[in-house]
Design a protein around this motif. Structure first.
Motif, short mmCIF file in Angstrom:
data_model
loop_
_atom_site.label_atom_id
_atom_site.label_comp_id
_atom_site.label_asym_id
_atom_site.label_seq_id
_atom_site.Cartn_x
_atom_site.Cartn_y
_atom_site.Cartn_z
N ALA B 226 40.69 36.74 44.79
CA ALA B 226 40.67 36.82 43.33
C ALA B 226 41.53 37.99 42.86
O ALA B 226 42.26 37.88 41.87
CB ALA B 226 39.23 37.01 42.84
N TRP B 227 41.47 39.11 43.58
CA TRP B 227 42.28 40.27 43.25
C TRP B 227 43.77 39.92 43.36
O TRP B 227 44.57 40.26 42.51
CB TRP B 227 41.94 41.44 44.17
CG TRP B 227 42.56 42.75 43.79
CD1 TRP B 227 42.03 43.73 43.01
CD2 TRP B 227 43.87 43.22 44.19
NE1 TRP B 227 42.91 44.78 42.89
CE2 TRP B 227 44.04 44.50 43.60
CE3 TRP B 227 44.90 42.69 44.97
CZ2 TRP B 227 45.20 45.25 43.78
CZ3 TRP B 227 46.05 43.43 45.14
CH2 TRP B 227 46.19 44.70 44.54
N ASP B 228 44.12 39.21 44.46
CA ASP B 228 45.50 38.77 44.66
C ASP B 228 45.96 37.89 43.50
O ASP B 228 47.07 38.02 43.01
CB ASP B 228 45.63 37.98 45.97
CG ASP B 228 45.73 38.88 47.19
OD1 ASP B 228 45.70 38.33 48.31
OD2 ASP B 228 45.85 40.11 47.02
N ALA B 229 45.08 36.97 43.09
CA ALA B 229 45.45 36.04 42.01
C ALA B 229 45.76 36.81 40.73
O ALA B 229 46.70 36.48 40.00
CB ALA B 229 44.31 35.06 41.76
N ASP B 230 44.99 37.85 40.47
CA ASP B 230 45.25 38.68 39.29
C ASP B 230 46.54 39.48 39.45
O ASP B 230 47.29 39.67 38.50
CB ASP B 230 44.08 39.67 39.09
CG ASP B 230 43.08 39.15 38.09
OD1 ASP B 230 41.94 39.62 38.10
OD2 ASP B 230 43.46 38.25 37.29
N LYS B 233 49.69 37.88 38.29
CA LYS B 233 49.78 37.41 36.90
C LYS B 233 50.76 38.36 36.18
O LYS B 233 50.35 39.23 35.41
CB LYS B 233 48.40 37.43 36.23
CG LYS B 233 47.53 36.27 36.65
CD LYS B 233 46.31 36.07 35.74
CE LYS B 233 45.49 34.90 36.25
NZ LYS B 233 44.09 35.20 36.47
N THR B 261 53.01 31.71 44.68
CA THR B 261 52.90 31.74 43.22
C THR B 261 54.05 30.97 42.59
O THR B 261 53.84 30.19 41.65
CB THR B 261 52.92 33.19 42.71
OG1 THR B 261 51.91 33.93 43.40
CG2 THR B 261 52.64 33.26 41.22
#
Lengths: 409, 301
Positions: B226-230, B233, B261
């Motif tokens: 989840a941290w990676d996904a943020d 961004k 990504t």
């Protein structure tokens, strides 16, 4: 290094290739190639297959005829091997679409060679023999929007000379259903043989392994690979869970044990496991036919479904009356699920299935015997009974046909 | 009173060690416990295993027995004994540092930390990497500071800014790791291809990934994902620069993340839509255009 129009052109070829490696469908890969010249030349024209089981000779026979409940002696068996046949479900939409529009088509194609396709019936394995006269022989997929929905599998038998054998004469080569599974680097197939026995094969193994489910005569309806384990249900509704490594089978409490439903299927939908039990009420149909003058409220088609959801933490099943905007598809060669919100053209909270009595005169077209069971109304009918949703498998709409060539100035 | 009292120490794994009080008080910690009257029964040492405690007692015994003479000969003999004493594997050496610190045996702490400092001077890139992970694991940064064991590196961005980074974090980059191996890291490491804006982000990524234990538990991995996904961004220009930086610095996980990504931005789009997203021009030759048309066909059998 601020953003400018040519920025992405400074990306070295090997990085472009790394990005392309992460595209998992051939359609996306082709669209990547079709963006511009540098992108096209950064990858080879062939999409690397993510399926190592295609074009392999798979072992045959599955097991001795006696173990497969076949009465013919083993000496009658033909000689050859199986090949895994892959077909793809595509969801097509026009390129420019208003938000309210539900225009779409779901087709199933087998692609024996890249670009050469065979049209199949959407919910079964039948190949469509004849395309209608006005159907174009060649379609350019850049003229409409294509989304890959999923893959379906079958096992086709080829004799030692490479000729396919599809005759029903040899029961040992008939497979009811086969699913592909993968865990890390491990790939394999789990199948239900025509007489109902389960067998598993893993890449690298020389033989299939028959699954011992503890019953004397197994007759399984469906099997699914869910969260690392196999779940299989037999025609009486008995469910077994099979460990993927040890192949040990243990019984699981079933909500449909002893039901008089005719076909039981598992469907995975958004990470949850559903059980769909189909009831074809022959007796009701006969009664209605015989007493049609006095029977007032006859359902048009005496078919209904009971749907259950698996509650994994409690290892039990809940009967469900509402699956939201989900659509559950029960096909012969695979089951799957879509959201009717993400895929307009499908009726949400429904089960799509096939039923012989829905078969219309023209049976050489996709969806010829498809029907919908509406969970809310609890009624089932052929596609034609649901206006607005009846053309989802066929006929091909106008926007699919090629545009007339642009006038050259 | 001639005879010295016997003190019993109990290691974390339950073994009992008897030793003379005069040896035991080499440890300031045990000395205070005796003074406070807590030493009548066995003293539990929950932080020290029997293996390490045995070695510590050996050290204390030797140092108590050897007279602190003015004569160089005796001191040299003790120094040679000390040098042999620390010829142990890295894990044991670090456990000795921790035990010496916990037990308050200053001379042993001095000896072991100096040994590590000397080791690092001679190490290869891979070995330094392991050492720094051990230091981070056992929270030894403070001690390392006192003993001048360098735990930080200086990186310099293309626009001249300096970044002071933990060695363990900087080692996420294979490029930097090789520079350390090749002894190019004593001064600031120049990174002419990476701006300060991007370098700051890359360091943030490496820090997070070094700090998060790679557990089997889904919870931790999900949180990291989840941290990676943020983290990704960001605007396209930054994403583009992150890909180039991850490639130049050879940080595989960051390169995988950023490429994925971009792949996600391509998925489901027509070529025209992809062109719009990435501001690419349709620059095909007629032959290439024909190839595109041909490979996107469905020819029905």
């Amino acid at each position: 290094m601020e953003s400018d129009a040519g920025q992405w052109s400074h990306l070295p070829k090997d990085l472009l290739a790394k990005i392309a490696e992460r595209l998992d469908t051939r359609i996306d890969f082709l669209h990547f190639r079709g963006v511009c010249s540098p992108w096209m030349s950064s990858v080879s024209p062939t999409f690397p297959s993510k399926n190592p089981l295609l074009s392999l000779k798979l072992p045959y026979p599955i097991a001795s005829n006696a173990n497969l409940n076949i009465s013919d002696p083993d000496t009658c068996n033909p000689r050859g091997s199986f090949s895994l046949i892959e077909s793809t479900l595509f969801y097509l939409q026009p390129l420019r679409q208003t938000p309210d529009s539900k225009e779409a088509l779901l087709v199933k194609l087998e692609e024996p060679k890249p670009g050469k396709v065979r049209l199949l019936d959407t919910l079964s394995r039948c190949a469509i023999q004849h395309l209608p006269k006005n159907f174009p022989k060649v379609l350019n997929t850049l003229n409409f929007r294509v989304r890959e929905v999923g893959k379906a599998y079958g096992l086709r038998f080829f004799d030692v000379r490479g000729k396919p054998i599809t005759s029903f004469e040899f029961k040992s080569i008939l497979i009811k259903k086969v699913i592909m599974f993968s865990k890390g680097d491990e790939y394999g197939l789990m199948m239900i043989h025509i007489r109902g026995r389960l067998a598993l094969w893993r890449l690298g193994e020389e033989k299939w392994s028959l699954i011992d489910d503890g019953a004397e005569k197994s007759h399984f309806d469906d099997v699914i690979y869910y969260k690392g384990r196999f779940y299989a249900i037999d025609y009486k509704g008995r469910i077994v869970v099979i460990d993927a490594d040890s192949l040990k089978a243990t019984e699981l409490a079933s909500p449909v044990h002893g039901s008089r439903g005719t076909h039981k299927h598992f469907v995975e939908s958004f990470g949850e496991l559903f059980l769909v039990d189909k009831y074809l009420d022959d007796e009701l149909q006969i009664f209605c036919n015989d007493y049609s003058d006095i029977v007032a409220d006859v359902p048009d088609y005496p078919v209904h479904f009971e749907v259950f959801k698996f509650i994994e933490e409690e290892q039990k099943w809940d009967w469900v009356s509402d699956i939201g905007d989900r659509v559950l598809f029960v096909g012969d060669d695979r089951t799957f699920s879509l959201s009717s919100t993400d895929f307009p053209g499908f009726k949400g909270n429904c089960v799509y299935f096939t039923e012989d009595c829905f078969c219309e005169e023209d049976d050489d077209r996709p969806g010829f015997d498809a029907g919908i069971f509406d969970l809310e109304e609890r009624i089932a009918g052929p596609l034609s009974a649901f206006p607005g949703y009846s053309k989802i498998f066929w006929p091909p709409p106008a926007w699919l046909r090629p545009r007339p060539p642009a006038q050259r100035s | 009173m001639a005879s010295s009292k016997t003190i019993t120490l109990r290691s974390s794994d339950g073994e009992a060690f008897d030793l003379e009080e005069v040896v035991a008080v080499e440890s300031q910690t045990i000395k205070h416990m005796i003074e406070d009257g807590c030493a009548d029964n066995a003293i539990p040492l929950p932080n020290v295993t029997s293996k390490i405690l045995a070695k510590v007692i050996e050290y204390c015994k030797k140092h108590v027995e050897t007279p602190k003479a003015e004569e160089h000969a005796v001191n040299d003999e003790l120094k040679a004994w000390d040098a042999d004493f620390v010829k142990v594997d890295q894990a044991t050496l670090f456990d000795l540092i921790l035990a010496a610190n916990y037990l308050g045996i200053m001379s042993l702490l001095d000896l072991t930390c100096q040994t590590v400092a000397d080791m690092i001077k001679e190490m290869s890139g891979n070995e330094i990497c392991e050492i720094h992970l051990l230091i981070k694991e056992r929270s030894l940064e403070k001690i390392c500071k006192i003993y001048n064991i360098k735990t930080k590196l200086t990186l310099q961005s293309s626009d001249g800014m300096f970044f002071y980074v933990d060695v363990a974090v900087a080692m996420e980059s294979q490029t930097i790791k090789h520079m350390i191996e090749d002894r190019c890291a004593d001064n600031a490491i120049p990174l002419p291809n990476v701006t300060s804006k991007i370098l700051a982000r890359v360091i943030e990524y490496c820090k997070k990934h070094v700090e998060t234990p790679k557990a089997e538990e889904h919870a931790v991995n999900d949180e990291l994902r989840a941290w990676d996904a943020d983290f990704v961004k960001v605007d396209q220009a930054t994403l583009f620069d992150l890909i180039l930086a991850a490639n130049y610095l050879e940080i595989k996980s960051l390169l995988d993340l950023t490429c994925q990504t971009v792949a996600d931005m391509i998925r489901g789009k027509t070529p025209e839509e992809i062109r719009k997203t990435f501001l690419r021009k349709h620059d095909f030759t007629p032959e290439e255009e024909e190839e595109v048309r041909r490979e996107n066909q469905w020819a029905f059998e």
